[in-house]
Design an enzyme around this catalytic site. Sequence first.
Site, mmCIF file in Angstrom:
data_model
loop_
_atom_site.group_PDB
_atom_site.id
_atom_site.type_symbol
_atom_site.label_atom_id
_atom_site.label_comp_id
_atom_site.label_asym_id
_atom_site.label_seq_id
_atom_site.Cartn_x
_atom_site.Cartn_y
_atom_site.Cartn_z
ATOM 1 N N ILE A 194 18.724 43.510 24.545
ATOM 2 C CA ILE A 194 17.862 44.263 25.482
ATOM 3 C C ILE A 194 17.299 43.310 26.537
ATOM 4 C CG2 ILE A 194 16.686 46.448 24.882
ATOM 5 C CD1 ILE A 194 15.043 45.042 22.863
ATOM 6 N N HIS A 195 17.265 43.785 27.766
ATOM 7 C CA HIS A 195 16.618 43.006 28.825
ATOM 8 C C HIS A 195 16.180 43.848 30.010
ATOM 9 C CE1 HIS A 195 20.614 43.301 30.627
ATOM 10 N NE2 HIS A 195 20.022 43.058 31.779
ATOM 11 N N ARG A 196 16.534 45.147 30.050
ATOM 12 C CA ARG A 196 16.165 45.995 31.186
ATOM 13 C C ARG A 196 14.653 46.087 31.324
ATOM 14 N NH1 ARG A 196 19.785 46.182 34.445
ATOM 15 N NH2 ARG A 196 21.646 46.231 33.196
ATOM 16 N N ASP A 240 21.043 47.755 26.270
ATOM 17 C CA ASP A 240 20.707 48.392 27.549
ATOM 18 C C ASP A 240 21.416 47.657 28.686
ATOM 19 O OD1 ASP A 240 19.245 46.046 27.826
ATOM 20 O OD2 ASP A 240 17.279 47.025 27.784
#
Length: 358
Positions: free
Chosen positions: A203-205, A279
């Site tokens: 995840i990084h959004r 994501d």
Amino acid sequence: MKILTVVGARPQFIKLAPLSKILRENGVNEIIVHTGQHYDENMNDLFFKELEIPEPDYNLGIGSGNHGEQTGKMLIEIEKIILKENPDLVIVYGDTNSTLAGALAASKLHIKLAHVEAGLRSFNKRMPEEINRVLTDHVSDILFCPTQTAVENLKNEGITKGVYLVGDVMFDALLHFSKISDMKSNILERLNIKPKEYYLATIHRAENTDDHERLKNILTAFSKMNEIVVFPIHPRTRKMINYYGLGDLLENDNIKLIDPVGYLDMLKLEKNAKSILTDSGGVQKEAFWLKVPCITLRDETEWIETVNLGWNRLVGSDVEKIVEAVRDLKFGVDVSFENDFSAKKMYEILLELKDKLD
Ligand code: UD1
Ligand code: UDP
């Protein structure tokens, strides 16, 4: 033909590798400008080593910052380099702040601009990437689209000139580096995990990391899955987990929290995962090509084909939906993917346009 390429973030190094290789093989003078948006060893240097990309000719060392500050600093420095180098063409990749800065600098100086991965849309203007893509596409002269959907998106915005459907350069990269990954990566041994006995998560959004509730829900789902979850953690996500004090949710023997990995290890982890929760744009596509079911922790996706063919499910950040999707993995239509030779197609198009560019 003198080309000036602007990159700065992890997925752009991967997209750059196949096209840069073919340009070099054909004696094209390519100047690589690295904005320095990503700078940690395992977000940056590792990729240049593994992907056999030459050292950038310029590293602007801009680093992190708010959108305006980061993009503005890049714009100032890229403009100076374009004025000095006077290239025939500037190439930008994807949808990061480095993409937009390169696009603005080139277009204001009337230098021809090519956008690799043009036409993608999430139709969610709250995503910084959506703003970057729309603006970049609207000032580009050459728009290299990965999918027919991307071509249609551009058409709906009135862009039909300079649009080329060339396939996906990330597929070129995957085909080439997957064999090398098979030979070189020993990540499964290092983590003491077995093929198809673990889930892979990234995840990084901003919409997930910068929203306390969403981040908490996603991490809660990981801890409730009762499965081994390998979680190479993006520095942004680590920072926000600490900021919101959510670290406790990861103190679970099933969750293998690791630093971001290089591309060769990542391909190995993806290929052997039971399923991937992500994501990331790039990771959704790689799951699709590798025929690994993907559970996307977003409410919409630019890669709608992956959903339509049954390989990808959009579950947002809802704990129950995420856990349910893990319990009931869906495999999609058994499509076979043709090699797009995307980099080769782009190079041939640039050659054809050469006279107009020089
Ligand atoms: C950027 C892109 C995103 C892309 C992603 C790929 C924008 C607006 N976003 O997001 O589209 O999907 O890259 O990974 O351009 N950080 C470090 N070390 C690094 C890089 C970042 O610690 O090497 C931390 C910093 O605290 C920084 C934060 O991560 O503030 C966010 O970095 P930034 O480059 O602004 O955006 P990404 O989230 O990486
Ligand atoms: N990736 C990687 N190591 C990691 C996480 C991702 O090599 O620890 C690769 C991944 O295989 C894909 C690309 O980085 O090729 C995707 O980049 P990212 O998720 O950062 O950005 P996005 O594609 O969402 O813009």
